[in-house]
Design a protein around this motif. Structure first.
Motif, PDB file in Angstrom:
ATOM      1  N   THR A 197       9.095  12.410  -2.504  1.00  0.00           N
ATOM      2  CA  THR A 197       8.347  11.154  -2.380  1.00  0.00           C
ATOM      3  C   THR A 197       9.263  10.037  -1.900  1.00  0.00           C
ATOM      4  O   THR A 197       8.894   9.244  -1.033  1.00  0.00           O
ATOM      5  N   GLY A 198      10.465   9.974  -2.455  1.00  0.00           N
ATOM      6  CA  GLY A 198      11.422   8.945  -2.044  1.00  0.00           C
ATOM      7  C   GLY A 198      11.799   9.062  -0.582  1.00  0.00           C
ATOM      8  O   GLY A 198      11.864   8.058   0.140  1.00  0.00           O
ATOM      9  N   ILE A 199      12.057  10.283  -0.126  1.00  0.00           N
ATOM     10  CA  ILE A 199      12.411  10.485   1.279  1.00  0.00           C
ATOM     11  C   ILE A 199      11.256  10.072   2.179  1.00  0.00           C
ATOM     12  O   ILE A 199      11.451   9.370   3.181  1.00  0.00           O
TER      13      ILE A 199
ATOM     14  N   ILE B 292       1.366   7.253  -6.460  1.00  0.00           N
ATOM     15  CA  ILE B 292       0.366   8.318  -6.614  1.00  0.00           C
ATOM     16  C   ILE B 292       0.978   9.679  -6.291  1.00  0.00           C
ATOM     17  O   ILE B 292       0.708  10.676  -6.979  1.00  0.00           O
ATOM     18  N   LEU B 293       1.823   9.740  -5.267  1.00  0.00           N
ATOM     19  CA  LEU B 293       2.419  11.011  -4.855  1.00  0.00           C
ATOM     20  C   LEU B 293       3.570  11.461  -5.755  1.00  0.00           C
ATOM     21  O   LEU B 293       3.928  12.643  -5.762  1.00  0.00           O
TER      22      LEU B 293
ATOM     23  N   VAL C  92       0.841  -1.204   0.000  1.00  0.00           N
ATOM     24  CA  VAL C  92       0.000   0.000   0.000  1.00  0.00           C
ATOM     25  C   VAL C  92       0.874   1.252   0.000  1.00  0.00           C
ATOM     26  O   VAL C  92       0.589   2.224  -0.706  1.00  0.00           O
ATOM     27  N   SER C  93       1.964   1.246   0.777  1.00  0.00           N
ATOM     28  CA  SER C  93       2.837   2.426   0.803  1.00  0.00           C
ATOM     29  C   SER C  93       3.495   2.661  -0.551  1.00  0.00           C
ATOM     30  O   SER C  93       3.680   3.809  -0.966  1.00  0.00           O
ATOM     31  N   LEU C  94       3.841   1.595  -1.268  1.00  0.00           N
ATOM     32  CA  LEU C  94       4.399   1.761  -2.612  1.00  0.00           C
ATOM     33  C   LEU C  94       3.372   2.347  -3.577  1.00  0.00           C
ATOM     34  O   LEU C  94       3.705   3.197  -4.406  1.00  0.00           O
ATOM     35  N   VAL C  95       2.126   1.900  -3.469  1.00  0.00           N
ATOM     36  CA  VAL C  95       1.061   2.446  -4.317  1.00  0.00           C
ATOM     37  C   VAL C  95       0.858   3.931  -4.004  1.00  0.00           C
ATOM     38  O   VAL C  95       0.736   4.757  -4.919  1.00  0.00           O
ATOM     39  N   VAL C  96       0.841   4.277  -2.721  1.00  0.00           N
ATOM     40  CA  VAL C  96       0.709   5.689  -2.333  1.00  0.00           C
ATOM     41  C   VAL C  96       1.897   6.492  -2.874  1.00  0.00           C
ATOM     42  O   VAL C  96       1.734   7.610  -3.364  1.00  0.00           O
TER      43      VAL C  96
ATOM     44  N   VAL D 256      18.658  10.512 -16.830  1.00  0.00           N
ATOM     45  CA  VAL D 256      17.221  10.252 -16.885  1.00  0.00           C
ATOM     46  C   VAL D 256      16.495  11.400 -16.180  1.00  0.00           C
ATOM     47  O   VAL D 256      16.864  11.795 -15.087  1.00  0.00           O
ATOM     48  N   ARG D 257      15.468  11.897 -16.809  1.00  0.00           N
ATOM     49  CA  ARG D 257      14.650  12.958 -16.173  1.00  0.00           C
ATOM     50  C   ARG D 257      13.676  12.306 -15.213  1.00  0.00           C
ATOM     51  O   ARG D 257      12.972  11.372 -15.554  1.00  0.00           O
ATOM     52  N   LEU D 258      13.642  12.831 -13.990  1.00  0.00           N
ATOM     53  CA  LEU D 258      12.718  12.322 -12.977  1.00  0.00           C
ATOM     54  C   LEU D 258      11.714  13.401 -12.623  1.00  0.00           C
ATOM     55  O   LEU D 258      12.033  14.587 -12.723  1.00  0.00           O
ATOM     56  N   PRO D 259      10.524  13.004 -12.188  1.00  0.00           N
ATOM     57  CA  PRO D 259       9.524  14.017 -11.819  1.00  0.00           C
ATOM     58  C   PRO D 259       9.940  14.796 -10.575  1.00  0.00           C
ATOM     59  O   PRO D 259      10.666  14.310  -9.752  1.00  0.00           O
TER      60      PRO D 259
END
Length: 151
Positions: A107-109, A97-98, A90-94, A148-151
């Motif tokens: 988001t990674g932090i 989404i974020l 669930v945390s990976l899905v969130v 690589v471009r990251l969001p």
């Protein structure tokens, strides 16, 4: 030694070797030394082979030393283990989404901090450092080294 450890190590090693063979069919570098489509799969496959071999060696050493783990519980599914796995999924899905909203770094932090502090229950300076350094290292790897471009 549990036979499952040796079997898992052998399986991971063989799958990694097969994937490495396929990855070498792709170009490892592109024009001007830019990483090619086969570089990342080759690195991951080599890492799989290494980890599989380490698992086989570890399992074999336990067999040779005749170490018996009678006190250790047998591996298997437990209700708390399944709950933890569900929380991680669930945390990976969130996190996915974020990602477009907060960006990769923030988001990674947040994701790593939640997994380290919330799921694993680690509360130390090292855990706090890992929560920040792992996403920063991934960002540097992808943006700076791989372009690589990251969001």
């Amino acid at each position: 030694m549990r036979a499952v450890d040796a079997a898992t190590g052998i399986t991971v090693t063989l799958v990694g070797a097969y994937a490495l063979d396929i990855a070498f069919d792709l170009e490892l570098t592109g024009e001007d030394g830019v990483p090619g489509p086969g570089l990342f799969p080759a690195l991951l496959s080599a890492f799989m082979v290494l980890l599989g071999l380490l698992l086989v060696v570890s399992a074999t050493r336990r067999l040779v030393s005749d170490e018996t783990d009678d006190d250790e519980p047998e591996p298997g599914f437990t209700r708390s283990g399944l709950r933890r796995a569900g929380v991680v999924i669930v945390s990976l899905v969130v996190g996915v989404i974020l990602l477009p909203i907060l960006g990769f770094l923030l988001t990674g932090i947040l994701l790593v901090a939640f997994l380290v502090f919330g799921v694993e229950g680690r509360h130390s300076l090292g855990a706090a450092a890992a929560s920040i350094l792992i996403p920063v290292a991934a960002h540097v790897l992808f943006v700076t080294l791989l372009g690589v471009r990251l969001p």
